[in-house]
Design an enzyme around this catalytic site. Structure first.
Site, PDB file in Angstrom:
ATOM      1  N   LYS A   9       0.867  -1.196   0.000  1.00  0.00           N
ATOM      2  CA  LYS A   9       0.000   0.000   0.000  1.00  0.00           C
ATOM      3  C   LYS A   9       0.893   1.231   0.000  1.00  0.00           C
ATOM      4  O   LYS A   9       1.794   1.345   0.836  1.00  0.00           O
ATOM      5  CB  LYS A   9      -0.882  -0.047   1.255  1.00  0.00           C
ATOM      6  CG  LYS A   9      -1.559   1.234   1.627  1.00  0.00           C
ATOM      7  CD  LYS A   9      -1.443   1.569   3.108  1.00  0.00           C
ATOM      8  CE  LYS A   9      -0.078   2.026   3.495  1.00  0.00           C
ATOM      9  NZ  LYS A   9       0.047   2.781   4.753  1.00  0.00           N
ATOM     10  N   GLY A  98       5.838   1.389   6.218  1.00  0.00           N
ATOM     11  CA  GLY A  98       4.985   2.412   5.600  1.00  0.00           C
ATOM     12  C   GLY A  98       4.270   1.916   4.350  1.00  0.00           C
ATOM     13  O   GLY A  98       3.625   2.687   3.652  1.00  0.00           O
ATOM     14  N   GLY A 101       2.440  -3.499   5.098  1.00  0.00           N
ATOM     15  CA  GLY A 101       2.902  -4.826   5.537  1.00  0.00           C
ATOM     16  C   GLY A 101       1.891  -5.657   6.290  1.00  0.00           C
ATOM     17  O   GLY A 101       1.060  -6.343   5.680  1.00  0.00           O
ATOM     18  N   ASP A 137      -4.771   0.970   9.122  1.00  0.00           N
ATOM     19  CA  ASP A 137      -4.546   0.728   7.689  1.00  0.00           C
ATOM     20  C   ASP A 137      -5.251  -0.530   7.176  1.00  0.00           C
ATOM     21  O   ASP A 137      -5.211  -0.810   5.986  1.00  0.00           O
ATOM     22  CB  ASP A 137      -3.048   0.540   7.422  1.00  0.00           C
ATOM     23  CG  ASP A 137      -2.326   1.863   7.273  1.00  0.00           C
ATOM     24  OD1 ASP A 137      -3.004   2.881   7.075  1.00  0.00           O
ATOM     25  OD2 ASP A 137      -1.083   1.855   7.347  1.00  0.00           O
TER      26      ASP A 137
HETATM   27  O1  C5P Z   1      -3.728   1.432  14.107  1.00  0.00           O
HETATM   28  P1  C5P Z   1      -2.234   1.339  14.060  1.00  0.00           P
HETATM   29  O2  C5P Z   1      -1.704   0.304  15.010  1.00  0.00           O
HETATM   30  O3  C5P Z   1      -1.706   1.182  12.688  1.00  0.00           O
HETATM   31  O4  C5P Z   1      -1.684   2.747  14.567  1.00  0.00           O
HETATM   32  C1  C5P Z   1      -0.440   2.905  15.184  1.00  0.00           C
HETATM   33  C2  C5P Z   1      -0.388   4.244  15.911  1.00  0.00           C
HETATM   34  O5  C5P Z   1      -0.323   5.320  14.982  1.00  0.00           O
HETATM   35  C3  C5P Z   1      -1.592   4.555  16.767  1.00  0.00           C
HETATM   36  O6  C5P Z   1      -1.461   3.995  18.048  1.00  0.00           O
HETATM   37  C4  C5P Z   1      -1.588   6.064  16.820  1.00  0.00           C
HETATM   38  O7  C5P Z   1      -0.627   6.521  17.761  1.00  0.00           O
HETATM   39  C5  C5P Z   1      -1.063   6.449  15.444  1.00  0.00           C
HETATM   40  N1  C5P Z   1      -2.153   6.741  14.497  1.00  0.00           N
HETATM   41  C6  C5P Z   1      -2.862   7.920  14.646  1.00  0.00           C
HETATM   42  N2  C5P Z   1      -3.891   8.203  13.781  1.00  0.00           N
HETATM   43  C7  C5P Z   1      -4.194   7.357  12.761  1.00  0.00           C
HETATM   44  C8  C5P Z   1      -3.447   6.172  12.576  1.00  0.00           C
HETATM   45  C9  C5P Z   1      -2.431   5.884  13.471  1.00  0.00           C
HETATM   46  O8  C5P Z   1      -2.609   8.717  15.562  1.00  0.00           O
HETATM   47  N3  C5P Z   1      -5.194   7.665  11.940  1.00  0.00           N
END
Ligand code: C5P
Length: 289
Positions: A9, A98, A101, A137
């Site tokens: 992605k 990024g 994965g 994601d």
């Molecule tokens: O959901 P995921 O584990 O991929 O997100 C990792 C971290 O990235 C979250 O805990 C948050 O701190 C940050 N994040 C965010 N806003 C988003 C996506 C991710 O603040 N829309």
């Protein structure tokens, strides 16, 4: 045996809005999928199990609760029964890079289970909720089509994209998404640009992208200056139209007019930086199935 792809992605742009009460940030990101990625196979078995292989398998060693297993267990919870499978994940993409994965793998896992589900029993919203609970994601990866991603990542709007010839570069460093968000200073905010739902040509799309950004770049550069080196190396190649970081990094992408220019840029980067992960790829390629 069922075989599914988990395409990389790429966030062609990524604007960050307000921090929400759930701790996440509102996003506005145009996402394109690449013709390269991880692969998964699913075989009937006595119990649920996962084997990870491929060039980046070691990056996941010790990760007992892989997102793939969490996705599979989530599906079984929705089904209300065990669906035991032996899953093999071939990890072709660098981990925490990024490019989605683990989210791509989880999205592909939910899709794979759905392929074997009786159509009239499927309540898609249950699976979309599961995807959203696994990570920001995962919904767009579950959807698997080029799209605008909004909300915390859970609002997906399909966007028709022309094919883009790209080179993906990862300076073999992983950065934590959480840390990159924590270091965020400048935000474009959402709704700062018009969001087209399609583009007439690759040149039009690239022109549009020039009016956008990846708001996470500055914070990621501070954590891993190698990302800036990767971007500079891409910008120095002949025929480069745009170079930018994807997601929270460290992978960067460069866009070129055609496959030949992308290929020769990839070859040059590989020979100049033998320790980096460098791949020519087509983004937004029309799906074959
Ligand atoms: O959901 P995921 O584990 O991929 O997100 C990792 C971290 O990235 C979250 O805990 C948050 O701190 C940050 N994040 C965010 N806003 C988003 C996506 C991710 O603040 N829309």
């Amino acid at each position: 045996m069922l075989r599914v792809k988990a395409p990389a992605k790429i966030n062609l742009c990524l604007h960050v809005g307000e921090r929400r009460s759930d701790g996440y940030h509102n996003l506005e990101s145009l996402v394109a999928f690449a013709d390269i990625g991880d692969e998964l196979t699913f075989e009937d078995a006595d119990r649920l199990s996962l084997n990870v292989e491929g060039p980046f398998a070691s990056g996941l060693a010790g990760e007992a609760d892989n997102l793939v297993l969490r996705a599979a267990r989530g599906v079984m919870k929705i089904a209300g029964r065990e669906i035991p499978k032996h899953i093999t994940l071939t990890k072709n993409l660098p981990v925490a890079s990024g490019m989605g994965g683990g989210s791509a793998d989880a999205g592909a896992t939910i899709r794979a289970f759905l392929l074997e589900w009786p159509r009239d029993e499927v309540k898609l919203s249950d699976f979309a909720d599961l995807a959203g609970n696994l990570g920001a994601d995962v919904p767009v990866c579950f959807f698997g089509q080029n799209a605008w991603m909004m909300g915390r990542g859970d609002e997906i709007f399909r966007c028709e994209l022309p094919e883009l010839h790209a080179v993906l570069v990862n300076p073999c460093i992983s950065v934590s998404t959480r840390d990159v968000f924590a270091g965020l200073e400048m935000r474009t905010g959402i709704d700062a640009v018009e969001r087209p739902d399609g583009f007439a040509s690759a040149a039009d799309l690239i022109e549009f992208l020039k009016s956008t950004k990846n708001d996470l770049e500055t914070s990621a550069f501070a954590l891993a200056p190698q990302i800036l080196m990767a971007l500079s190396a891409l910008r120095a190649r002949d025929g480069i139209r745009l170079a930018r970081m994807s997601g929270s990094g460290a992978t960067c992408f460069g866009l070129f007019d055609d496959a030949q220019r992308a290929q020769s840029a990839a070859e040059g980067l590989t020979s100049d930086h033998p320790n980096w992960w460098v791949k020519a790829a087509i983004l937004a390629k029309a799906s074959e199935d």
